[in-house]
Design a protein around this motif. Structure first.
Motif, PDB file in Angstrom:
ATOM      1  N   GLY A  49       0.784  -1.225   0.000  1.00  0.00           N
ATOM      2  CA  GLY A  49       0.000   0.000   0.000  1.00  0.00           C
ATOM      3  C   GLY A  49       0.815   1.273   0.000  1.00  0.00           C
ATOM      4  N   SER A  50       2.120   1.186   0.229  1.00  0.00           N
ATOM      5  CA  SER A  50       2.934   2.401   0.344  1.00  0.00           C
ATOM      6  C   SER A  50       3.339   2.991  -0.991  1.00  0.00           C
ATOM      7  CB  SER A  50       4.206   2.102   1.154  1.00  0.00           C
ATOM      8  OG  SER A  50       3.905   1.770   2.481  1.00  0.00           O
ATOM      9  N   THR A  51       3.390   2.180  -2.021  1.00  0.00           N
ATOM     10  CA  THR A  51       3.935   2.633  -3.309  1.00  0.00           C
ATOM     11  C   THR A  51       2.850   2.571  -4.381  1.00  0.00           C
ATOM     12  OG1 THR A  51       4.749   0.372  -3.642  1.00  0.00           O
ATOM     13  CG2 THR A  51       6.308   1.995  -2.785  1.00  0.00           C
ATOM     14  N   PRO A  52       2.055   3.629  -4.532  1.00  0.00           N
ATOM     15  CA  PRO A  52       0.983   3.622  -5.531  1.00  0.00           C
ATOM     16  C   PRO A  52       1.538   3.513  -6.945  1.00  0.00           C
ATOM     17  CG  PRO A  52       1.304   5.828  -4.657  1.00  0.00           C
ATOM     18  CD  PRO A  52       2.135   4.907  -3.818  1.00  0.00           C
ATOM     19  N   GLU A  53       0.702   3.057  -7.836  1.00  0.00           N
ATOM     20  CA  GLU A  53       1.146   2.696  -9.188  1.00  0.00           C
ATOM     21  C   GLU A  53       1.807   3.849  -9.927  1.00  0.00           C
ATOM     22  OE1 GLU A  53      -0.693   0.728 -13.309  1.00  0.00           O
ATOM     23  OE2 GLU A  53      -1.950   1.044 -11.539  1.00  0.00           O
ATOM     24  N   GLY A  54       1.157   5.015  -9.946  1.00  0.00           N
ATOM     25  CA  GLY A  54       1.704   6.133 -10.700  1.00  0.00           C
ATOM     26  C   GLY A  54       3.048   6.588 -10.160  1.00  0.00           C
ATOM     27  N   TRP A  55       3.137   6.705  -8.840  1.00  0.00           N
ATOM     28  CA  TRP A  55       4.379   7.123  -8.193  1.00  0.00           C
ATOM     29  C   TRP A  55       5.496   6.139  -8.491  1.00  0.00           C
ATOM     30  CZ3 TRP A  55       7.567   4.998  -4.424  1.00  0.00           C
ATOM     31  CH2 TRP A  55       8.429   5.872  -3.751  1.00  0.00           C
ATOM     32  N   THR A  56       5.208   4.856  -8.372  1.00  0.00           N
ATOM     33  CA  THR A  56       6.226   3.827  -8.574  1.00  0.00           C
ATOM     34  C   THR A  56       6.724   3.818 -10.016  1.00  0.00           C
ATOM     35  OG1 THR A  56       5.163   2.472  -6.873  1.00  0.00           O
ATOM     36  CG2 THR A  56       6.727   1.372  -8.337  1.00  0.00           C
ATOM     37  N   LYS A  57       5.806   3.929 -10.953  1.00  0.00           N
ATOM     38  CA  LYS A  57       6.178   3.926 -12.371  1.00  0.00           C
ATOM     39  C   LYS A  57       7.069   5.112 -12.705  1.00  0.00           C
ATOM     40  CE  LYS A  57       4.138   4.080 -17.011  1.00  0.00           C
ATOM     41  NZ  LYS A  57       2.859   4.153 -17.783  1.00  0.00           N
ATOM     42  N   ASP A  58       6.679   6.294 -12.253  1.00  0.00           N
ATOM     43  CA  ASP A  58       7.442   7.501 -12.582  1.00  0.00           C
ATOM     44  C   ASP A  58       8.801   7.518 -11.884  1.00  0.00           C
ATOM     45  OD1 ASP A  58       5.319   8.306 -14.122  1.00  0.00           O
ATOM     46  OD2 ASP A  58       4.533   9.738 -12.650  1.00  0.00           O
ATOM     47  N   LEU A  59       8.840   7.075 -10.630  1.00  0.00           N
ATOM     48  CA  LEU A  59      10.108   7.054  -9.908  1.00  0.00           C
ATOM     49  C   LEU A  59      11.069   6.049 -10.524  1.00  0.00           C
ATOM     50  CD1 LEU A  59      11.950   7.830  -7.556  1.00  0.00           C
ATOM     51  CD2 LEU A  59      10.722   6.172  -6.136  1.00  0.00           C
ATOM     52  N   THR A  60      10.558   4.897 -10.902  1.00  0.00           N
ATOM     53  CA  THR A  60      11.412   3.881 -11.526  1.00  0.00           C
ATOM     54  C   THR A  60      12.030   4.407 -12.811  1.00  0.00           C
ATOM     55  OG1 THR A  60      10.116   2.072 -10.561  1.00  0.00           O
ATOM     56  CG2 THR A  60      11.470   1.549 -12.484  1.00  0.00           C
ATOM     57  N   ALA A  61      11.213   5.064 -13.619  1.00  0.00           N
ATOM     58  CA  ALA A  61      11.712   5.615 -14.883  1.00  0.00           C
ATOM     59  C   ALA A  61      12.772   6.682 -14.620  1.00  0.00           C
ATOM     60  CB  ALA A  61      10.555   6.191 -15.687  1.00  0.00           C
ATOM     61  N   ALA A  62      12.530   7.555 -13.653  1.00  0.00           N
ATOM     62  CA  ALA A  62      13.484   8.626 -13.345  1.00  0.00           C
ATOM     63  C   ALA A  62      14.790   8.061 -12.799  1.00  0.00           C
ATOM     64  CB  ALA A  62      12.868   9.598 -12.348  1.00  0.00           C
ATOM     65  N   PHE A  63      14.686   7.051 -11.948  1.00  0.00           N
ATOM     66  CA  PHE A  63      15.870   6.445 -11.361  1.00  0.00           C
ATOM     67  C   PHE A  63      16.709   5.751 -12.432  1.00  0.00           C
ATOM     68  CE2 PHE A  63      17.915   2.619  -9.626  1.00  0.00           C
ATOM     69  CZ  PHE A  63      18.702   3.165  -8.615  1.00  0.00           C
ATOM     70  N   GLU A  64      16.066   4.992 -13.283  1.00  0.00           N
ATOM     71  CA  GLU A  64      16.806   4.238 -14.301  1.00  0.00           C
ATOM     72  C   GLU A  64      17.421   5.169 -15.340  1.00  0.00           C
ATOM     73  OE1 GLU A  64      14.313   1.017 -15.640  1.00  0.00           O
ATOM     74  OE2 GLU A  64      14.483  -0.018 -13.703  1.00  0.00           O
ATOM     75  N   LYS A  65      16.752   6.286 -15.610  1.00  0.00           N
ATOM     76  CA  LYS A  65      17.312   7.264 -16.540  1.00  0.00           C
ATOM     77  C   LYS A  65      18.531   7.951 -15.939  1.00  0.00           C
ATOM     78  CE  LYS A  65      16.153  11.436 -19.173  1.00  0.00           C
ATOM     79  NZ  LYS A  65      15.089  12.428 -19.510  1.00  0.00           N
ATOM     80  N   LYS A  66      18.456   8.292 -14.662  1.00  0.00           N
ATOM     81  CA  LYS A  66      19.542   9.018 -14.006  1.00  0.00           C
ATOM     82  C   LYS A  66      20.758   8.145 -13.755  1.00  0.00           C
ATOM     83  CE  LYS A  66      20.662  11.578  -9.774  1.00  0.00           C
ATOM     84  NZ  LYS A  66      20.186  12.029  -8.442  1.00  0.00           N
ATOM     85  N   THR A  67      20.524   6.905 -13.320  1.00  0.00           N
ATOM     86  CA  THR A  67      21.641   6.075 -12.858  1.00  0.00           C
ATOM     87  C   THR A  67      22.080   5.004 -13.845  1.00  0.00           C
ATOM     88  OG1 THR A  67      20.207   4.431 -11.803  1.00  0.00           O
ATOM     89  CG2 THR A  67      20.829   6.377 -10.483  1.00  0.00           C
ATOM     90  N   LYS A  68      21.231   4.677 -14.804  1.00  0.00           N
ATOM     91  CA  LYS A  68      21.448   3.566 -15.755  1.00  0.00           C
ATOM     92  C   LYS A  68      21.330   2.204 -15.074  1.00  0.00           C
ATOM     93  CE  LYS A  68      22.533   6.538 -19.012  1.00  0.00           C
ATOM     94  NZ  LYS A  68      22.485   7.801 -18.237  1.00  0.00           N
ATOM     95  N   ALA A  69      20.947   2.203 -13.797  1.00  0.00           N
ATOM     96  CA  ALA A  69      20.749   0.953 -13.064  1.00  0.00           C
ATOM     97  C   ALA A  69      19.280   0.568 -13.097  1.00  0.00           C
ATOM     98  CB  ALA A  69      21.217   1.114 -11.623  1.00  0.00           C
ATOM     99  N   LYS A  70      18.970  -0.656 -12.702  1.00  0.00           N
ATOM    100  CA  LYS A  70      17.602  -1.130 -12.609  1.00  0.00           C
ATOM    101  C   LYS A  70      17.101  -0.960 -11.170  1.00  0.00           C
ATOM    102  CE  LYS A  70      17.239  -2.574 -16.869  1.00  0.00           C
ATOM    103  NZ  LYS A  70      16.313  -1.881 -17.812  1.00  0.00           N
ATOM    104  N   LEU A  71      15.790  -0.781 -11.035  1.00  0.00           N
ATOM    105  CA  LEU A  71      15.175  -0.622  -9.728  1.00  0.00           C
ATOM    106  C   LEU A  71      14.131  -1.715  -9.549  1.00  0.00           C
ATOM    107  CD1 LEU A  71      14.849   1.085  -7.146  1.00  0.00           C
ATOM    108  CD2 LEU A  71      13.185   2.482  -8.373  1.00  0.00           C
TER     109      LEU A  71
END
Length: 425
Positions: A49-71
């Motif tokens: 319940g802590s990680t809603p779908e929209g937030w998780t999707k956008d954060l994952t994309a931002a993280f992977e773009k910034k770091t080139k790592a997978k989340l």
């Protein structure tokens, strides 16, 4: 703290997906190379319940773009999570980042299982709300970072209040008591449903009185229940409870207070925002009559003290990706993603300036003003044992409500509290 995530009318469940902790990529100390962190995978344990779908999707994309790592998020259940985290932190390959309950954080820090994040606090945490950050600090060091929070509000029946001639939400405790008196005299409704053992509301009242539930004697903690400030908080609770027909020896879940409220003949109750959803599920017709306001304090400019439930993000001391984990936290705790989480899940963000994202969410808007003056149960590893059933503080509350003085009731349970505080954490 084992609690549900607050949203105005409930939260969406998420399926638990348990995979191997940590990831199977190579160990390079979590440092970026020419291609960033390409080839690495950061594993984050987050609660259901802590990680809603929209937030998780956008954060994952931002993280992977910034770091080139997978989340990789792995959803966990609250039931049994303390033992699971304790075990994982002692292993060679723990999850890299973990969501931990705010009141549980000191116990994990005390074992050496969490990484020191003092440098991260200096970099991005200068304007974190002080009350929300306190549970992340242990022995003067920053072992976690504040993520999201929730606290109790007054959930009331607009129709009952209108029938009593009340047009405005009370701004002070005295005005609240006046409203309850009016409901009692002018309607057939129960003014407030407040069982005798709503322990977290009582804890909020002690915070409002500037009281501590424990004190240090030598090198150990002992009960401070006999403090007159704690007694004053209990007397305030007793005054509230005098307007209720609820049992003095039960808590808010026995029966579920929201379901009692749903019947339509209760003026108000003290609860979490999501409890409105419980009431609506029990009686859809009551939805139009539900309103919220901040629990008022002694003066209009200072809301009542509240218990702050919530979650911190921590980095496992045993993670081999310390720097990558911090890159995740810089994004997840940024204004953009803190604001988005507040908007999507109706939770209080870690900065007061971000509370603008709660606009339109009645329960969250009512909860937010009290956050800066809120607090928690004692932030010591020894405290957890005190709250185990049967909770001696609940017994203290019932004893006072049934006629004992706060001092006499405290004396009745202090030996048990001290015994529990003496247990190894």
């Amino acid at each position: 703290m084992n609690r549900k995530l607050i949203a105005a009318v409930g939260v969406a469940g998420m399926l638990m997906s348990i995979a191997a902790c940590g990831g199977d990529d190579g160990d390079d100390g979590g440092k970026a190379g020419a291609d960033g962190y390409k080839g690495q995978t950061l594993t984050v344990w987050a609660m259901d319940g802590s990680t809603p779908e929209g937030w998780t999707k956008d954060l994952t994309a931002a993280f992977e773009k910034k770091t080139k790592a997978k989340l990789k998020f792995e959803t966990q259940q609250w039931n049994g999570i303390q033992q699971k985290i304790t075990t994982s932190l002692s292993e060679d390959n723990p999850p890299d980042v973990l969501e931990v309950g705010n009141t549980q954080t000191p116990a994990y820090a005390a074992t050496g299982g969490l990484a020191d994040l003092s440098d991260l606090k200096e970099e991005i945490g200068g304007d974190w709300t002080k009350a929300l950050n306190e549970s992340s600090v242990f022995d003067g060091k920053q072992y976690a970072a504040p993520w999201y929070f929730a606290n109790r509000v007054v959930i009331y029946n607009k129709k009952v209040w209108a029938d009593a001639g009340i047009t405005d939400a009370p701004k002070t405790r005295a005005e609240f008591f006046d409203a309850l008196k009016a409901i009692d005299k002018k309607t057939d409704a129960e003014p407030i449903y407040l069982p005798g053992q709503n322990w977290y509301f009582f804890d909020g009242l002690t915070i409002g009185q500037g009281a501590d539930l424990v004190k240090k004697e030598g090198d150990k903690y002992v009960s401070n229940l006999a403090d007159p400030k704690v007694g004053k908080a209990m007397e305030i609770y007793k005054q509230y409870q005098s307007y209720s027909k609820a049992p003095k020896d039960k808590d808010e879940a026995t029966p579920q207070q929201a379901e009692v409220f749903a019947k339509g003949n209760v003026g108000a109750f003290i609860g979490m925002g999501w409890e409105a959803g419980t009431a609506i599920a029990a009686n859809k017709k009551i939805e139009k009559d539900i309103g919220y306001f901040t629990i008022p304090g002694e003066t209009a400019d200072s809301p009542e003290g509240v218990f702050l439930g919530g979650s911190n993000f921590a980095v496992a001391a045993g993670s081999k990706k310390q720097e990558l984990a911090k890159e995740f936290l810089k994004l997840a705790l940024s204004d953009k993603f803190e604001g988005a989480l507040a908007k999507e899940n109706g939770v209080i963000p870690n900065k007061e300036a971000l509370q603008i994202h709660l606009a339109g969410n009645g329960a969250a808007e009512a909860a937010a003003p009290a956050a800066a003056g809120g607090g928690t149960t004692p932030l010591i590893p020894e405290w957890a044992a005190v709250e185990n059933d049967p909770n001696p503080i609940k017994a203290y509350m019932t004893a006072v409500l049934k006629g004992k003085s706060p001092a006499a009731a405290a004396k009745q349970v202090e030996a048990e509290i001290n015994k529990r505080l003496a247990q190894s954490s």
